[in-house]
Design a protein around this motif. Structure first.
Motif, mmCIF file in Angstrom:
data_model
loop_
_atom_site.group_PDB
_atom_site.id
_atom_site.type_symbol
_atom_site.label_atom_id
_atom_site.label_comp_id
_atom_site.label_asym_id
_atom_site.label_seq_id
_atom_site.Cartn_x
_atom_site.Cartn_y
_atom_site.Cartn_z
ATOM 1 N N PHE A 1 -1.551 -7.442 10.310
ATOM 2 C CA PHE A 1 -2.232 -7.320 9.013
ATOM 3 C C PHE A 1 -1.264 -7.145 7.851
ATOM 4 C CE2 PHE A 1 -2.040 -2.942 10.611
ATOM 5 C CZ PHE A 1 -1.600 -2.236 9.508
ATOM 6 N N CYS A 2 0.017 -6.918 8.161
ATOM 7 C CA CYS A 2 1.001 -6.670 7.096
ATOM 8 C C CYS A 2 1.597 -7.959 6.542
ATOM 9 C CB CYS A 2 2.159 -5.829 7.623
ATOM 10 S SG CYS A 2 1.667 -4.210 8.136
ATOM 11 N N GLU A 3 2.051 -7.876 5.306
ATOM 12 C CA GLU A 3 2.880 -8.929 4.736
ATOM 13 C C GLU A 3 4.208 -8.972 5.488
ATOM 14 O OE1 GLU A 3 2.897 -10.902 1.661
ATOM 15 O OE2 GLU A 3 0.734 -10.692 1.808
ATOM 16 N N LYS A 4 4.853 -10.140 5.417
ATOM 17 C CA LYS A 4 6.136 -10.263 6.106
ATOM 18 C C LYS A 4 7.190 -9.311 5.549
ATOM 19 C CE LYS A 4 6.854 -14.596 5.821
ATOM 20 N NZ LYS A 4 7.570 -15.886 5.822
ATOM 21 N N THR A 5 7.070 -9.033 4.252
ATOM 22 C CA THR A 5 8.102 -8.229 3.606
ATOM 23 C C THR A 5 7.848 -6.727 3.732
ATOM 24 O OG1 THR A 5 6.841 -8.462 1.583
ATOM 25 C CG2 THR A 5 8.694 -9.958 1.877
ATOM 26 N N ALA A 6 6.784 -6.362 4.435
ATOM 27 C CA ALA A 6 6.411 -4.950 4.508
ATOM 28 C C ALA A 6 7.485 -4.118 5.201
ATOM 29 C CB ALA A 6 5.095 -4.814 5.249
ATOM 30 N N VAL A 7 7.530 -2.845 4.816
ATOM 31 C CA VAL A 7 8.477 -1.905 5.432
ATOM 32 C C VAL A 7 7.672 -0.708 5.933
ATOM 33 C CG1 VAL A 7 10.480 -0.430 5.038
ATOM 34 C CG2 VAL A 7 10.260 -2.599 3.806
ATOM 35 N N ARG A 8 7.942 -0.289 7.186
ATOM 36 C CA ARG A 8 7.123 0.786 7.749
ATOM 37 C C ARG A 8 7.995 1.990 8.053
ATOM 38 N NH1 ARG A 8 2.514 -0.306 12.198
ATOM 39 N NH2 ARG A 8 1.175 1.402 11.497
ATOM 40 N N MET A 9 7.464 3.170 7.749
ATOM 41 C CA MET A 9 8.189 4.411 8.040
ATOM 42 C C MET A 9 7.201 5.418 8.608
ATOM 43 S SD MET A 9 10.425 4.707 4.579
ATOM 44 C CE MET A 9 9.106 4.093 3.599
ATOM 45 N N GLY A 10 7.717 6.568 9.060
ATOM 46 C CA GLY A 10 6.817 7.642 9.473
ATOM 47 C C GLY A 10 7.000 8.038 10.930
ATOM 48 N N TYR B 1 0.865 -8.487 -7.322
ATOM 49 C CA TYR B 1 1.032 -7.063 -7.045
ATOM 50 C C TYR B 1 1.166 -6.824 -5.551
ATOM 51 C CZ TYR B 1 -0.512 -6.424 -11.830
ATOM 52 O OH TYR B 1 -0.602 -6.474 -13.188
ATOM 53 N N PHE B 2 1.763 -5.679 -5.227
ATOM 54 C CA PHE B 2 1.865 -5.253 -3.831
ATOM 55 C C PHE B 2 1.152 -3.913 -3.654
ATOM 56 C CE2 PHE B 2 5.591 -8.050 -4.116
ATOM 57 C CZ PHE B 2 5.339 -8.852 -3.016
ATOM 58 N N LEU B 3 0.567 -3.766 -2.503
ATOM 59 C CA LEU B 3 -0.121 -2.518 -2.172
ATOM 60 C C LEU B 3 0.719 -1.747 -1.156
ATOM 61 C CD1 LEU B 3 -2.843 -0.874 -2.346
ATOM 62 C CD2 LEU B 3 -3.471 -2.063 -0.236
ATOM 63 N N ASP B 4 0.933 -0.455 -1.437
ATOM 64 C CA ASP B 4 1.571 0.440 -0.467
ATOM 65 C C ASP B 4 0.501 1.401 0.047
ATOM 66 O OD1 ASP B 4 3.763 -0.788 -1.530
ATOM 67 O OD2 ASP B 4 4.863 1.058 -2.007
ATOM 68 N N ILE B 5 0.566 1.719 1.336
ATOM 69 C CA ILE B 5 -0.387 2.709 1.854
ATOM 70 C C ILE B 5 0.381 3.756 2.647
ATOM 71 C CG2 ILE B 5 -2.437 1.249 1.918
ATOM 72 C CD1 ILE B 5 -1.827 0.681 4.863
ATOM 73 N N ALA B 6 -0.144 4.973 2.690
ATOM 74 C CA ALA B 6 0.552 6.025 3.422
ATOM 75 C C ALA B 6 -0.429 7.106 3.854
ATOM 76 C CB ALA B 6 1.641 6.649 2.554
ATOM 77 N N VAL B 7 -0.073 7.803 4.922
ATOM 78 C CA VAL B 7 -0.802 9.004 5.317
ATOM 79 C C VAL B 7 0.220 10.093 5.617
ATOM 80 C CG1 VAL B 7 -1.081 8.010 7.637
ATOM 81 C CG2 VAL B 7 -2.396 10.039 6.990
ATOM 82 N N HIS B 8 0.024 11.264 4.964
ATOM 83 C CA HIS B 8 0.959 12.376 5.086
ATOM 84 C C HIS B 8 0.246 13.573 5.713
ATOM 85 C CE1 HIS B 8 3.885 11.072 1.681
ATOM 86 N NE2 HIS B 8 3.376 10.030 2.324
ATOM 87 N N SER B 9 1.048 14.484 6.248
ATOM 88 C CA SER B 9 0.465 15.746 6.697
ATOM 89 C C SER B 9 0.353 16.700 5.513
ATOM 90 C CB SER B 9 1.351 16.371 7.763
ATOM 91 O OG SER B 9 2.483 16.939 7.136
ATOM 92 N N ILE C 1 5.594 12.623 6.859
ATOM 93 C CA ILE C 1 5.019 11.282 6.752
ATOM 94 C C ILE C 1 4.602 10.807 8.139
ATOM 95 C CG2 ILE C 1 5.441 8.906 6.036
ATOM 96 C CD1 ILE C 1 7.757 10.077 4.277
ATOM 97 N N PHE C 2 3.310 10.636 8.340
ATOM 98 C CA PHE C 2 2.843 10.074 9.611
ATOM 99 C C PHE C 2 3.064 8.571 9.645
ATOM 100 C CE2 PHE C 2 -0.399 13.711 9.571
ATOM 101 C CZ PHE C 2 0.431 14.539 10.311
ATOM 102 N N ASP C 3 2.584 7.932 8.612
ATOM 103 C CA ASP C 3 2.748 6.466 8.544
ATOM 104 C C ASP C 3 2.802 6.081 7.071
ATOM 105 O OD1 ASP C 3 3.098 3.902 9.343
ATOM 106 O OD2 ASP C 3 1.030 3.572 10.023
ATOM 107 N N ASP C 4 3.665 5.127 6.783
ATOM 108 C CA ASP C 4 3.856 4.714 5.384
ATOM 109 C C ASP C 4 4.278 3.250 5.414
ATOM 110 O OD1 ASP C 4 4.857 4.117 2.887
ATOM 111 O OD2 ASP C 4 5.733 6.106 2.569
ATOM 112 N N ILE C 5 3.434 2.387 4.915
ATOM 113 C CA ILE C 5 3.791 0.959 4.902
ATOM 114 C C ILE C 5 3.886 0.495 3.449
ATOM 115 C CG2 ILE C 5 3.290 -1.323 5.822
ATOM 116 C CD1 ILE C 5 1.423 -0.070 7.808
ATOM 117 N N ARG C 6 5.119 0.149 3.098
ATOM 118 C CA ARG C 6 5.340 -0.379 1.746
ATOM 119 C C ARG C 6 5.047 -1.876 1.752
ATOM 120 N NH1 ARG C 6 9.308 3.582 -0.098
ATOM 121 N NH2 ARG C 6 8.136 5.473 0.412
#
Lengths: 421, 259
Positions: free
Chosen positions: A277-286, A377-385, A390-395
């Protein structure tokens, strides 16, 4: 020809020969006779218009639509294959600035050369010389060779000559971008002055505001035909809208292609593969305690969408799963413009004042009122404690495009009500 | 007629292009405009030495015999070759701005012509100092000869400049033609050397023969040229100009498309 008119163009057609492999010398002509195949390309397919004396008109259209060819037909550099072009009076063209300038000669000498190319006699040039020098603001450099000039000075001199050739008809191709803002304003004022003196003006430009400021009529040329003509503002609005539609179609196509052309996943890859579901350029952390499993941009009817209007409501749907029990989390999103400008960001904590319990499998929906202006535009999403882990963070998880019918400018729309007395 | 009026309106453009060409040619060199004189002067000195010591010629004052014919020939051949290339060289102007296209070959040929006129200052000196002397009546004919040669050169420049735009080989073909042409014209030898009268008549079919013979009559023999020679030269000149302009006006409307 109607005596009121300065220009009459009647059903003009123009074709160019497009050679597949052009051979202009003897060898090519004899040896490769069959290579000399060419195709007739009709650049103008029947254009008619007339311009009244003292009127100013603009020609607009995308690159290659035939507007510059039309202008060249007016200057008699090219001749029509069919139809007629009639002009009344002396024509001066600001198509090529500084024609015939010799770098080793002084500014003054070049004024003579350049003005003579417009058909002025020595006497006429003598009479205008001071005016030309004054207008160019190059008094102190006028006896230096032009090779010592900066490019801005060069263009200023060239423009001053061209615009001081008292012509009955002035043809201008995309050259009002001369010098600094001050000089541009001066050129524009001069054009207005010339027009007030009864000179007919034809402008080809992509700078639509300029045409709107000076012209009474605009002709939108597309595929060698006049698609629309009338008040510049109206024509331009239609033109811009069609351009935008075209651009969006292209973007959508590109977006589609990019997503289809995703490279096959490599199993040996060290970095974690991004989910589909992500764009190719997405970056994931967490930490991965919570993982997004899907992210969708859609309209209120839950239809996936890539292009939104400036006034649309946008729905973001996030799906996730959790690998630890009893977590509380803060879900949020951010929007960045393509050039990196952080346009907006918020999260549940900010909006509601509290964290929400994380489910084993859950879904978060956000409805937002778009007021961004046209751009990508680009959408970033994240979920934190609750304590900031950072549990999950996709730029750049998703991208989208905003379009608009209005031509307001900036980052986002600030709804404005004007009133006046 | 319309063309004449238009060319007259654009006369300043012709002047300024000629000026630019003449001044631009030696711009930046130390001696500058002096080169216009130094070049032919040394040419003359070299010929004098070469044909006096290395390759003595039976013709009296051969260096003068050669020089008075060679300078007009150089004007003619450079008008032909450079003129043929002139529209191509002025590509930027032709494809961007309107002006009567004839202006370009006219100013090229004219600048070659002015160059020849300046060289004639040296020729006059040499003619006087070599003892031939100037015959006023003969000198009076000189402008007529020059005019005849000018219109001939102009006609050919118009013709070939237009053709070269569409057929780029013309330039190279012309350089071979001029190479041969100089031997078909009595530049390096006197016309009398061709003893057979029939062949000599054949030589007179070459338009440049009358011109060169007339120049030599005036400057080397100090005599008034035959009226028939002058008339011939003029006739050829006018034919060349009319034909050249005819072709040029047919082709000029497509210049901007091809360039």
């Amino acid at each position: 020809m109607n005596p009121e008119n300065a220009i009459e163009v009647r059903n003009v057609k123009k074709k160019f020969k497009i050679f597949y492999d052009k051979g202009n010398d003897l060898k090519d002509r004899i040896l490769f006779r069959n290579r000399n195949h060419y195709e007739d390309r009709w650049v103008l397919k029947g254009i008619s218009f007339s311009v009244k004396k003292g009127e100013a008109v603009g020609l607009i259209g995308h690159n290659g639509c035939g507007k510059s060819t039309t202008l060249k037909l007016l200057t008699k550099i090219l001749y029509p294959d069919e139809g007629t072009v009639e002009m009344a009076g002396r024509v001066s063209s600001l198509i090529e600035l500084g024609a015939g300038f010799h770098p080793d000669m002084t500014g003054r000498e070049n004024i003579y050369t350049n003005a003579s190319i417009f058909g002025l006699t020595k006497k006429e040039i003598d009479r205008r010389l001071q005016e030309i020098i004054d207008f160019s603001e190059l008094e102190e450099f006028i006896d230096n060779p032009v090779r010592t000039y900066s490019s801005g000075m060069y263009m200023r001199l060239a423009f001053s000559v061209a615009i001081n050739v008292d012509a009955n008809i002035l043809l201008i191709d995309e050259i009002l971008a001369v010098g600094d803002a001050n000089f541009q304003k001066k050129c524009f004022d001069k054009l207005r002055e010339i027009k007030a003196h009864g000179t007919t003006i034809v402008i080809v430009s992509h700078a639509l505001e300029q045409i709107e400021q000076i012209c009474e009529t605009s002709y939108w040329i597309e595929d060698g035909l006049i698609k629309e003509s009338g008040t510049p503002k109206t024509v331009h609005d239609h033109y811009l809208k069609s351009m935008e539609e075209k651009r969006n179609q292209q973007l959508e196509k590109q977006h589609h292609q990019e997503n289809q052309a995703k490279p096959p996943k490599l199993e040996t890859s060290e970095t974690e593969q991004l989910p589909d579901f992500c764009e190719k350029t997405a970056v994931r952390m967490g930490t991965g305690a919570v993982r997004f499993t899907n992210a969708i941009l859609c309209n209120l009817q839950n239809q996936k969408q890539f292009i939104f209007n400036s006034e649309d409501k946008i729905k973001i749907i996030l799906e996730y799963e959790s690998f630890q029990p009893d977590l509380k989390g803060n879900f949020g999103y951010g929007i960045f413009r393509e050039d990196g400008l952080h346009c907006y960001g918020t999260n549940i904590l900010i909006e509601t004042g509290s964290y929400i319990p994380v489910q084993k499998k859950g879904r978060v929906e956000i409805i937002l009122q778009n007021s961004l202006l046209p751009a990508k535009y680009f959408l970033d999403i994240a979920v934190h404690s609750h304590d900031g882990i950072i549990f999950d963070d996709i730029r750049q998880v998703l991208s989208f495009v905003v379009s608009s019918d209005k031509y307001d400018i900036g980052v986002c729309r600030l709804p404005s009500a004007f009133s006046w007395r | 007629m319309k063309l004449f009026k238009e060319l007259y309106d654009y006369r300043e453009m012709i002047f300024s292009l000629v000026r630019k060409d003449l001044r631009g040619r030696y711009k930046g060199s130390v001696l500058g405009f002096l080169w216009t004189f130094i070049n032919p002067l040394f040419q003359l000195i070299i010929y004098t030495i070469a044909f006096s010591f290395i390759l003595p010629s039976p013709i009296e004052k051969y260096y003068l015999h050669l020089f008075v014919a060679l300078i007009p020939w150089i004007f003619f051949s450079s008008s032909l070759q450079g003129g043929a290339n002139s529209i191509m060289a002025a590509k930027n102007l032709v494809s961007k701005i309107y002006f009567p296209r004839e202006v370009i070959p006219i100013s090229y040929v004219t600048s070659c012509f002015v160059n020849m006129l300046l060289t004639f200052i040296i020729i006059f000196f040499v003619v006087i100092f070599s003892g031939v002397g100037l015959n006023p009546l003969a000198i009076a004919c000189l402008p007529v000869i020059m005019l005849a040669e000018y219109i001939m050169a102009l006609g050919l420049a118009l013709l070939f400049s237009a053709i070269t735009v569409f057929f780029r080989d013309m330039e190279h073909i012309l350089s071979i033609i001029t190479m041969a042409w100089i031997y078909l014209t009595p530049v390096l030898y006197p016309i009398d050397m061709i003893s057979d009268e029939k062949i000599q008549k054949l030589f007179y079919l070459n338009p440049m023969t009358s011109v060169i013979v007339a120049y030599r009559d005036v400057l080397y023999y100090a005599k008034v040229p035959d009226l028939s020679t002058l008339a011939m030269a003029f006739l050829f000149g006018i034919i060349s100009l009319v034909f050249g302009e005819l072709v040029f006006s047919k082709l000029k409307i497509r210049f901007a498309e091809v360039l």
